[in-house]
Design an enzyme around this catalytic site. Structure first.
Site, PDB file in Angstrom:
ATOM      1  N   HIS A  20       0.849  -1.194   0.000  1.00 58.38           N
ATOM      2  CA  HIS A  20       0.000   0.000   0.000  1.00 58.38           C
ATOM      3  C   HIS A  20       0.883   1.241   0.000  1.00 58.38           C
ATOM      4  CE1 HIS A  20      -2.555  -3.161   1.634  1.00 58.38           C
ATOM      5  NE2 HIS A  20      -3.603  -2.432   1.294  1.00 58.38           N
ATOM      6  N   LYS A  45      -1.773  -8.025  -4.156  1.00 60.91           N
ATOM      7  CA  LYS A  45      -2.644  -6.858  -3.995  1.00 60.91           C
ATOM      8  C   LYS A  45      -1.786  -5.597  -3.976  1.00 60.91           C
ATOM      9  CE  LYS A  45      -5.725  -4.529  -0.785  1.00 60.91           C
ATOM     10  NZ  LYS A  45      -6.040  -4.413   0.644  1.00 60.91           N
ATOM     11  N   ARG A  85     -11.867   1.152  -8.691  1.00 58.30           N
ATOM     12  CA  ARG A  85     -12.617   0.272  -7.789  1.00 58.30           C
ATOM     13  C   ARG A  85     -13.877  -0.269  -8.466  1.00 58.30           C
ATOM     14  NH1 ARG A  85     -11.449   0.746  -2.293  1.00 58.30           N
ATOM     15  NH2 ARG A  85      -9.888   2.278  -1.723  1.00 58.30           N
ATOM     16  N   GLN A 110     -13.112   4.759  -0.724  1.00 55.33           N
ATOM     17  CA  GLN A 110     -13.849   3.501  -0.774  1.00 55.33           C
ATOM     18  C   GLN A 110     -15.346   3.806  -0.895  1.00 55.33           C
ATOM     19  OE1 GLN A 110     -14.136   0.890   2.768  1.00 55.33           O
ATOM     20  NE2 GLN A 110     -13.031  -0.552   1.472  1.00 55.33           N
TER      21      GLN A 110
END
Length: 113
Positions: A20, A45, A85, A110
Site C-alpha cells: 500500500h 494486492k 474500484r 472507498q
C-alpha cells in the site's frame, strides 16, 4: 466426508501479499507488481493513492496484465481512484472493496454499497 461436504472446504494456507502507498502511485508501478509476482503468494494486492485519473488508468492496465497470470487485487485510493474500484472486475480483479452505508471506509475513496 462426502463430495458435498468437500465442496465447502476452504483451501488452507492461501497467502495474499500486498503493498500500500497512501501518498502516491509509484512511477514504476509495473515494477511494484512484478516484485509481488516474483513471490509464491497465491494472490497479489496493490493499493496506491491516485493523484488523478491517469494514475487510476495505470492501475487498471497493470491489474489486467497481472490478473492474466495470478489472482490480483489492485485499486487506486482517493476520489481520483473511484473508477479503478468500480471497474476492477472488468479488468480481471479477484475482488474489490466497498463499505456498508453508514459505516466508515477502511481506505480513502472507498465507495459504499
Amino acid at each position: 466426508a462426502d463430495a458435498t461436504a468437500r465442496s465447502f472446504e476452504r483451501p488452507k494456507n492461501r497467502l495474499i501479499l500486498s503493498t500500500h502507498d497512501f501518498s502516491t502511485t509509484p512511477a514504476d508501478l509495473r515494477g511494484v507488481f512484478d516484485a509481488l509476482l516474483a513471490t509464491p503468494a497465491e494472490v497479489v494486492k496493490v493499493a496506491c493513492a491516485a493523484a488523478d485519473a491517469s494514475d487510476a488508468l495505470r492501475m487498471l492496465i497493470e491489474l489486467e496484465r497481472c490478473a492474466a497470470v495470478r489472482a490480483t487485487i489492485a485499486l487506486s485510493m482517493g476520489e481520483a481512484g473511484l473508477a479503478s474500484r468500480v471497474m476492477a472486475k472488468k479488468f480481471g480483479a479477484l475482488l474489490t472493496f466497498a463499505t456498508v452505508d453508514g459505516c466508515g471506509a477502511s481506505a480513502p475513496g472507498q465507495p459504499s454499497i
